[in-house]
Design a protein around this motif. Structure first.
Motif: not given
Length: 1381
Positions: A1371-1381
């Motif tokens: 989940k942390e990678l999914e949230l990181l990806h979302k934050a960088l969008q």
């Protein structure tokens, strides 16, 4: 005069376009290519002239004269073409040979890689030598490759100039550049490595200079690397795993029972008996065989009673030979393999380390002869052993005479370095690298540094280090909370460092610092072309000067794609340590990615988001630890700095450290719209992560926006962060900073702490739009002295969080006082609170408090002194809700009240009766589920308004056993009835009923005490002091039982104006109130509905006077009042007419209130109690009957999770083993069992074995054995399935334990354990192709016993070779990806 040197102009590999901007590809930044992300601003051109030719006009004139000249002209053109062709061929051949020379001029081993900056064509090797007065300018057309170490005064790279560092494939180049500063601007570029071509050698940039020497560069100061508009900085070192967690605890010294060192002062043979399985010294004795023959016999008896395998160390002090009997010598020779004891002479130095029954092969021995009061050195014996857990240790004994003084010494230490077990595989860690292991105790100063050793035998997740640990560093999940210490890599092969003086000097705050604090700094300004840093070490950076930090993005605006950067700006895997002003400062900069970066041993806020307008920055997997106070801002300072630094206060004001300063934080977040994912704040002087709220942009951002709206801005992502070893709080969400300069009205310093801000996030930061709940998901907070987390505001939701060993686990405070607060709420669910865990801590390292505590009542570190009332969840005001949460290990002591649920100490504020709890679980080690307080230490008089009105609602009875009841103080008769159940140990009373609050606001005068009495308990009045604040009114907020009558009295003449607000009243709820006034008073009474958002009122109605109380009570819904002149009581019925929704204090239409304005002709004290009672006394009754006590178990209560970890994608199995010795069984002290994820398996036989599938966590087998024999040994060898977790418990062991011990080696022990004379064992093992780090054998000596042992064992590890592995959701990678969008 210093020399300024301009380098000669060189041909460009990429010539500029006609407008002067460098060429760039349409795809933007290409990692490894020396090209900008976006074109820098057009550089100013000086000293160059650009000539334009009018080629069109020339062509036209060439075609006018034709005729007779045509043939001649054609011939001339033909010859010219031939000539030009020959010239072109020559140029091409020349260029070809030049390229060949460049290509083949490099080393044959250096294969050209176009991704590497130093491999690109068109660069000239540069070797400037060493001249600290030389000023270098690298400008237009200069493309230089630094090939050797150099020293210059300064380097300016501008106008498209480029400097790269030369590298070598084997990493042997190692270049050091020393200078005062490097400035990049107007297209200037500095490259060391590239994203796709990390620099392999060691590159060091040393920034030189003192704070009081040389001139400052405008905008940058001294001793810096500066990136100005148009500059590019690309630094990329070899990839290293930045930080990870310990996977196995590291005890002090590296041995479970510690190292041992002693120099005995007694004559004769000094003997130490050492456990071969643990390295523990079991027995220490001395035998004066010089003086007494009986001592020789006693020694012989000691040796003969030892079990085979026991380690014996012997050292002579003074002399031992005179009465050392021959038979004793023979025993030493036979049992220990001594070769010299038979010839031991007077004052001869002799030392031996041997093993009982092992003979000469395991005997280390040394002798030295005595001559002239000296032995000429030590007789030193030394032997190396291994514990049953695989730790190598050495035992040494020494003996000598030195200048007439006899000496003997024993030592037991880890041998050959400490082997650390780590959670992750370590990429790039090498011998000689430096690491830091964080504290896992209250004091951050227990962090320790080590040097990595060469370790060919180490596995992928092991590393060997030098030195000896001074403190315990936990490497386990304890009591369900992940307390594994962070391990950070401090070394990188690209280093930026400040050159430092030996001590503090000049104006560098030497009254606070003994060391030099004027380090280097790296500063990036707006409109830079590109900045990307990865795997760079910054040491001795930062200055106690505003704006000079190790890394500083200064007013850069958007630095991601929103700002036009096709390759968004980032900092990755930086090691910032031993620095003097912060770590990374993000100043008016948005969209920056900071990941895998370490900030260690720094001054002032570490990761610092500065002015309140920084947004969309992503902080991912960063580690900050040992964050110390600094001088720059009031919030950086400690007590001493705060009170001594007064340059910016008004007049003679002396700052108050507790309220103005003392806020230094590892993560300082001045705007909530930033993302924190997977970070660790592992030790700060004050706070780990602090969210605060600027009313307006501050500092250099002042005026950029009229309002930050930080208080209203929704929270960015907060996921899986950990905070520990912080003194004030792990996580703090509250307060702001003062945004006005010091003045007579407010003499405090600009940017000191201020208590005016409240976090109340709304959609689009618009208070007229719906609230947006701030989500704190997966916070782990442990070993914080004051608070695990303090949170003010709403709506705020905590979930999946763990708190342990904090002074107070979690405190919720509302987002503001009524009537400003519009009824927000705070909720925590699916979480775990642990009072005191098995992390007992270590003394030293500036730990302040040590004493008895915990379930076992043993010595341990404490958050505060021994009387401090430890609390899990603390209620301050509300409304709050706690649900699906577990509490464990809250044990009170004779000198301390410890409770799962407690209240804010010395609370002058209000308490909301809508505070509620549901679905809670309390384990057996919770002595006090609730404690309201008691006069004494910490609670003091315990009589402030909030103390008296403490209350909460137990929705489902999971706290009290009584469903839908309220719990208040036992002496609060405003909320009681005859059916209430008192719990004396809580100082609480459980009552049924309906409850609300009356907010009483008074004017003229504002300094009275208010006494409120319930008619049914007239002998038990409650006196309230009101809230001390700077206001022209006073306020009181008692909690009342609805549908009851009350009277209110004063300790002076009644206030001329009183407002009565109905708080938490639902429609039709009512109470009757009698206000005391002097006789003969007249009144104007009116009702309205008050809108707090715009401070307006509507629905105004006047009250009419009636003639009797009966008339008033017959029509309670009417706007009427009755004044009983005989008693002085003005009676009103306060009844809500409007609907109330959710957590709002007031109705959907606003706050219903009544205003009483009195005209009084008397100054007498308005206390009417003697006249009011017994006239208006009433028998106490319950409006709602007490429910029956619940008899069944609370279903679905407590947190669903068993472990709260920093790797939530990993599944853990919770196992416990309770082994008992015979005496424990006889005394009925408990049962023997093995528990797997809460499933308890009891056993009666002497040995009980359970196997669990390591891939799916299911129990596969459980068997019992009456004794250790061949059957049991055979089962251990052949009866266990592959990929099995093996759990073994015992009850008074017996039989062939040696055979059993040998069979445990393939299951996890490093060698066969010595189990003779052991009364109980517990074993966690594994059958498979590996030895996981969690395997462990525990055993107890006779009479000692084993405690309950537990482990959290990871399932589906790669080393288990599971055939079917569940897909892992990160989940942390999914949230990181979302934050960088």
């Amino acid at each position: 005069m210093q020399e300024e040197r301009r380098l000669p102009q060189l041909p460009l590999a990429f010539p500029p376009t006609p407008n002067g901007r460098p060429c760039r590809s349409s795809s933007g930044y290409a990692p490894g290519r020396v090209m900008p992300v976006r074109p820098p601003p057009t550089p100013s051109v000086s000293g160059h002239s650009v000539k334009w030719s009018s080629s069109k006009m020339e062509n036209q004139s060439a075609f006018i004269a034709r005729g007779n000249e045509q043939w001649r002209e054609s011939e001339t053109v033909r010859r010219r073409r031939v000539k030009n062709s020959l010239v072109c061929v020559g140029i091409c051949l020349g260029t070809f040979f030049i390229v060949l020379a460049v290509v083949f001029g490099t080393k044959p081993s250096s294969k050209r890689d176009e991704n590497c900056p130093d491999h690109q064509l068109g660069f000239t090797n540069w070797n400037p030598g060493h001249n600290d007065q030389k000023k270098v300018i690298i400008g237009k057309g200069h493309r230089l490759r630094l090939v050797s170490s150099a020293t210059v005064h300064s380097i300016i790279i501008q106008d498209g100039g480029v400097l790269v560092f030369s590298d070598s494939a084997d990493g042997s180049k190692n270049i050091s550049l020393k200078c005062n500063y490097i400035l990049l601007k107007d297209g200037g570029m500095l490259h060391i490595g590239a994203e796709k071509c990390p620099y392999k050698s060691r590159a060091t940039i040393t920034l030189r200079g003192r704070s009081n020497e040389g001139e400052e560069v405008p905008g940058f100061g001294r001793k810096f690397i500066g990136v100005d508009s148009g500059g590019s900085l690309e630094l990329h070192g070899v990839a290293k795993t930045s930080w990870t967690l310990l996977a196995k605890s590291l005890p002090p010294s590296g041995l479970e029972f510690g190292s041992y060192a002693e120099m005995p002062a007694t004559r004769g043979l000094n003997v130490r008996v050492i456990d071969q399985d643990t390295g523990q010294v079991l027995q220490a004795d001395r035998f004066d065989t010089h003086q007494f023959a009986n001592e020789s016999r006693r020694l012989e008896n000691l040796l003969r009673t030892q079990d085979p395998g026991r380690i014996i160390a012997i050292a002579v002090r003074d002399s031992a030979a005179k009465n050392l009997l021959q038979h004793t010598k023979k025993t030493i020779q036979d049992l220990l393999g001594s070769r010299h004891v038979q010839h031991l002479s007077y004052r001869q130095a002799w030392a031996l380390v041997g093993v009982i029954g092992a003979g000469n092969a395991s005997c280390g021995e040394s002798v030295r002869d005595y001559e002239n009061h000296d032995t000429g050195g030590k007789a030193r014996a030394w032997q190396e052993f291994v514990t049953v857990d695989g730790v190598k240790f050495a035992v040494s004994a020494s003996s000598q005479w030195k200048k007439g003084i006899p000496q003997a010494e024993f030592q037991v230490n880890v041998s050959g370095g400490l082997v650390l077990e780590l959670l992750d595989e370590m990429e790039g860690w090498q011998a000689g690298d430096r690491i830091v292991i964080a504290s896992t105790d209250y004091s951050m100063h227990q962090a320790e540094e080590f040097t990595v050793l060469h370790c060919p035998e180490c596995k992928a997740r092991q590393v060997k280090v030098t030195g000896m640990a001074k403190f315990l560093h936990v490497g386990e999940i304890m009591d369900g909370i992940d307390m594994r210490a962070e391990v950070g890599m401090l070394t990188r092969n690209i280093v930026i460092e400040g050159e430092m003086e030996d001590s503090c000097y000049g104006d560098n705050w030497c009254q606070f610092f003994k060391h030099d604090t004027f380090g280097g700094h790296l500063k990036i300004l707006k409109n830079f072309t590109s900045v990307h840093l990865s795997n760079v070490e910054l040491v001795h950076m930062g200055q106690q000067v505003m704006g000079s930090y190790p890394v500083h993005f200064h007013l850069c605006g958007d630095v991601d794609r929103l700002g036009g950067y096709s390759s968004p700006t980032y900092l990755k895997s930086l090691a910032i340590h031993h620095c003097y002003s912060r770590c990374v400062t993000v100043h008016a900069t948005n969209g920056l990615l900071i990941s895998d970066t370490i900030g260690y041993d720094t001054l002032g806020h570490c990761f610092f988001l500065e002015d309140g307008i920084e947004e969309r920055n992503v902080l991912y997997h960063n580690l900050g630890l040992v964050t110390k106070p600094g001088t720059l801002l009031p919030t950086d300072r400690n007590d001493v700095m705060c009170s001594m630094i007064r340059d910016n206060v008004y007049g003679k004001y002396v700052p108050v450290p507790a309220t103005d300063c003392k806020a230094v934080s590892t993560f300082w977040v001045a705007n909530p719209n930033n993302h924190l994912i997977n970070n660790a704040a592992a030790g700060s002087q004050d706070t780990g992560i602090w969210y605060l709220f600027h009313k307006v942009p501050t500092g250099e951002s002042h005026g950029l926006l009229t309002d930050t709206k930080a208080e209203l801005t929704p929270l960015g992502t907060f996921y899986n962060n950990r905070v520990h070893s912080n003194f004030k709080a792990g996580l703090f969400i509250d307060k702001g900073v003062k945004v006005t300069n010091a003045s007579a009205a407010d003499p405090r310093e600009y940017l000191c702490l201020d208590n005016s801000a409240r976090f109340r996030p709304h959609q689009d930061a618009d208070p007229q739009k719906p609230r947006v709940a701030a989500l704190i998901d997966r916070l782990i907070a442990f070993k914080n002295n004051d608070h695990g987390a303090w949170v003010r505001g709403g709506d705020i939701i905590f979930q999946n969080s763990g708190f342990s060993d904090n002074g107070v686990g979690l405190s919720f405070a509302s987002d503001g006082s009524f009537p400003k607060d519009d009824g927000s709420s705070q909720v925590i669910s699916e979480s775990l609170f642990v009072g005191e865990s098995r992390n007992y801590g270590s003394q030293g390292g500036q730990n302040k408090y040590w004493g008895v505590g915990g379930v076992e009542e043993r010595n341990r570190t404490l958050p505060r002194d021994k009387s401090f009332p430890i609390r899990g969840f603390q209620i301050y005001d509300g409304p709050i809700h706690v649900t699906k949460t577990t509490f464990q290990n809250y044990m009170a002591l004779p000198v301390r009240f410890t409770s799962a649920i407690g209240f804010f100490l010395k609370n002058p504020w209000q308490l909301n009766p809508k505070n509620s709890f549901s679905l809670l679980k309390f384990d057996t080690n919770v002595a006090l589920r609730v404690f309201f307080g008691k006069p004494g230490p910490w609670f003091e008089s315990y009589d402030l308004d909030g103390d008296k009105n403490a209350v909460f609602n137990d929705i489902d009875g999971s706290v009290t056993g009584y469903k839908d009841t309220y719990v208040g103080r036992m002496d609060n008769f405003l909320v009681q009835h005859p059916g209430c159940k008192n719990i004396t140990s809580w100082f609480g009373s459980i009552c049924s009923g309906k409850y609300a609050q009356v907010y009483v606001q008074t004017r003229r005068p504002e300094n009275l005490n208010m006494t409120i009495v319930r008619d049914e308990y007239s002998n038990h009045p409650m006196t309230l002091r009101g809230i001390n604040q700077r206001a022209d009114f006073q306020q009181y907020q008692p909690v009342v039982m609805l549908e009851k009558g009350y009277t209110i009295h004063w300790n002076g003449r009644a206030p001329e104006e009183i407002y009565l607000y109905l708080v938490n009243f639902d429609k039709s709820d009512w109470i009757r109130v009698g206000l005391c006034y002097p006789k003969g008073s007249t009144f104007q009474v009116m009702a309205d509905i008050y809108q707090r958002q715009n401070s307006t009122a509507h629905s105004v109605e006047d009250f009419q006077e009636v003639d009797s109380l009966k008339q008033l009570q017959n029509k309670p819904g009417e706007r009427q009042y009755y004044f009983d002149n005989s008693t002085g009581l003005l009676f009103l019925v306060l009844q809500a007419r409007q609907e109330r929704e959710g957590h709002s204090y007031c109705s959907t239409q606003g706050c219903e209130r009544v205003k009483v304005t009195a005209t009084m002709g008397s100054q007498t004290t308005s206390n009417c109690m003697s006249a009011a009672y017994p006239k208006y006394s009433a028998p106490p009754t319950a409006i709602i009957a007490m429910p029956p006590k619940s008899s069944g178990k609370c279903e679905n209560c407590g947190a669903s999770q068993l472990a709260f970890t920093s790797d939530p994608h990993q599944t853990y199995l919770h196992v416990q083993i309770q082994s008992l010795m015979n005496t424990g069984i006889q005394q009925a002290r408990g049962t023997c069992f093995i528990s797997v994820n809460g499933t308890r398996l009891l056993f009666q036989e002497r040995f009980f074995l359970v196997t669990v599938d390591a891939c799916n966590g299911t129990i596969t087998k459980n068997v019992s054995f009456t004794k250790a024999d061949a059957v049991m040994a055979n089962y251990l060898e052949t009866g266990l399935s592959q990929r099995s977790i093996v759990l073994l418990g015992s009850k008074d062991i017996s039989g062939d334990v040696d055979a059993m011990s040998e069979k445990l080696v393939p299951l996890g022990t490093a060698k066969p354990a010595q189990l003779h004379k052991k009364e109980s064992i517990a074993f966690f093992g594994y059958r498979g192709g590996s030895r996981p780090v969690w395997t462990r054998l525990y055993s107890s000596l006779a009479g000692q016993g084993l405690p309950l042992l537990e482990k959290y064992i990871p399932l589906q590890l790669e080393e288990y070779d599971c055939t079917k592995v569940n897909a892992v959701q990160r989940k942390e990678l999914e949230l990181l990806h979302k934050a960088l969008q």
